[in-house]
Design an enzyme around this catalytic site. Structure first.
Site, PDB file in Angstrom:
ATOM      1  N   SER A   1      39.925  40.013  45.375  1.00 33.38           N
ATOM      2  CA  SER A   1      41.288  39.614  45.019  1.00 33.38           C
ATOM      3  C   SER A   1      41.687  38.418  45.861  1.00 33.38           C
ATOM      4  O   SER A   1      41.208  38.250  46.994  1.00 33.38           O
ATOM      5  CB  SER A   1      42.274  40.760  45.264  1.00 33.38           C
ATOM      6  OG  SER A   1      43.615  40.327  45.128  1.00 33.38           O
TER       7      SER A   1
ATOM      8  N   TYR B   1      45.441  47.003  51.261  1.00 34.69           N
ATOM      9  CA  TYR B   1      44.813  46.311  50.133  1.00 34.69           C
ATOM     10  C   TYR B   1      44.200  44.984  50.577  1.00 34.69           C
ATOM     11  O   TYR B   1      43.049  44.680  50.236  1.00 34.69           O
ATOM     12  CB  TYR B   1      45.844  46.079  49.030  1.00 34.69           C
ATOM     13  CG  TYR B   1      45.247  45.525  47.753  1.00 34.69           C
ATOM     14  CD1 TYR B   1      44.408  46.304  46.967  1.00 34.69           C
ATOM     15  CD2 TYR B   1      45.525  44.230  47.338  1.00 34.69           C
ATOM     16  CE1 TYR B   1      43.855  45.806  45.796  1.00 34.69           C
ATOM     17  CE2 TYR B   1      44.985  43.726  46.165  1.00 34.69           C
ATOM     18  CZ  TYR B   1      44.150  44.512  45.393  1.00 34.69           C
ATOM     19  OH  TYR B   1      43.599  44.009  44.235  1.00 34.69           O
TER      20      TYR B   1
END
Length: 258
Positions: free
Chosen positions: A140, A153
């Site tokens: 990501s 995350y």
């Protein structure tokens, strides 16, 4: 000759489901792994996908033994994949000063990092022996810099980026290539509850279309969409003081239970 085979984790919804659709339409065979295997069967049946083109494997990617069993079953039933796509992941906000969120961090790392490594591992030796294969890790743009409220995350995706780079370097010359895919914002169940602006938001289908092209190419690192690639290049160049000012007051990602 048998159609090529792709092994995809996190195939019950979002990016994994969209990628599975793309490959099925292109005539590939698919091995679909998800914790919620019943959801995978539901969407396949709803779209009248021939049962000859897929196998479903139920497993939790945070459990390496479950992944190993699913990989073994795939090798036995369908053969060695041409592409292994480690996509499964979770995203939950944390507060670094709250002790209970350490468990959330641990679960996020187990799913997003250990799960990816455990997905690649069973296929590496047979791919090297064959002399071909493509390992794809879904990271990501959030792995480029740490965002407030996203500690778990961001840390997990930064680890994915580094891990894929390490594996790529190690497998150089073996015939097995590694691609790190870094999505920007994609409309999936993971992002549906975000309470902050999501620039350059893509549908899961639009992301899958571009990702399929990247996987078929020779790139080792790809940010999608291209405008987010510019952001990903600029963020590391910002001085900490400037970055911190830009992040000040930004809404935090929802924590568990919020």
């Amino acid at each position: 000759m048998a159609a090529p085979l792709v092994f995809i984790t996190g195939a019950s919804s979002g990016i994994g489901q969209a990628l599975a659709r793309r490959y099925l339409r292109a005539g590939w065979r698919v091995a679909l792994l998800a914790r919620r295997a019943d959801m995978v069967k539901t969407w396949l049946d709803a779209e009248n996908i021939s049962a000859d083109s897929y196998e479903i494997y139920g497993a939790d990617v945070s459990d390496a033994a479950q992944i190993a069993a699913a990989a073994s079953a795939c090798l036995e039933r369908q053969g060695l994949p041409d592409v292994v796509l480690a996509n499964a992941g979770i995203s939950v906000g944390i507060a670094p000063g709250d002790a209970q969120d350490l468990a959330v961090l641990q679960r996020t790392l187990a799913t997003n990092v250990i799960g990816l490594a455990a997905t690649f591992q069973p296929f590496i030796a047979p791919m090297v022996a064959r002399g071909s294969g493509r390992l794809v890790g879904v990271a990501s743009v959030a792995g480029v810099r740490g965002l407030p409220g996203h500690g778990a995350y961001c840390a997990s995706k930064a680890a994915v980026i580094s891990y894929c780079e390490s594996v790529r370097s190690e497998l150089r010359g073996s015939g097995v290539s590694v691609l790190t895919l870094c999505p920007g914002f994609v409309a999936t169940p993971l992002t549906a509850r975000n309470r902050y602006p999501m620039p350059f938001l893509l549908s899961a289908e639009a992301f899958a279309r571009r990702a399929e092209r990247a996987i078929a190419g020779r790139a080792s690192y790809c940010v999608i969409p291209w405008r987010m690639a510019i952001v990903a290049r600029l963020l590391p160049l910002l001085p900490d003081a400037v970055f911190d000012r830009l992040m000040a007051g930004r809404p935090r990602k929802r924590r568990e239970g919020e």
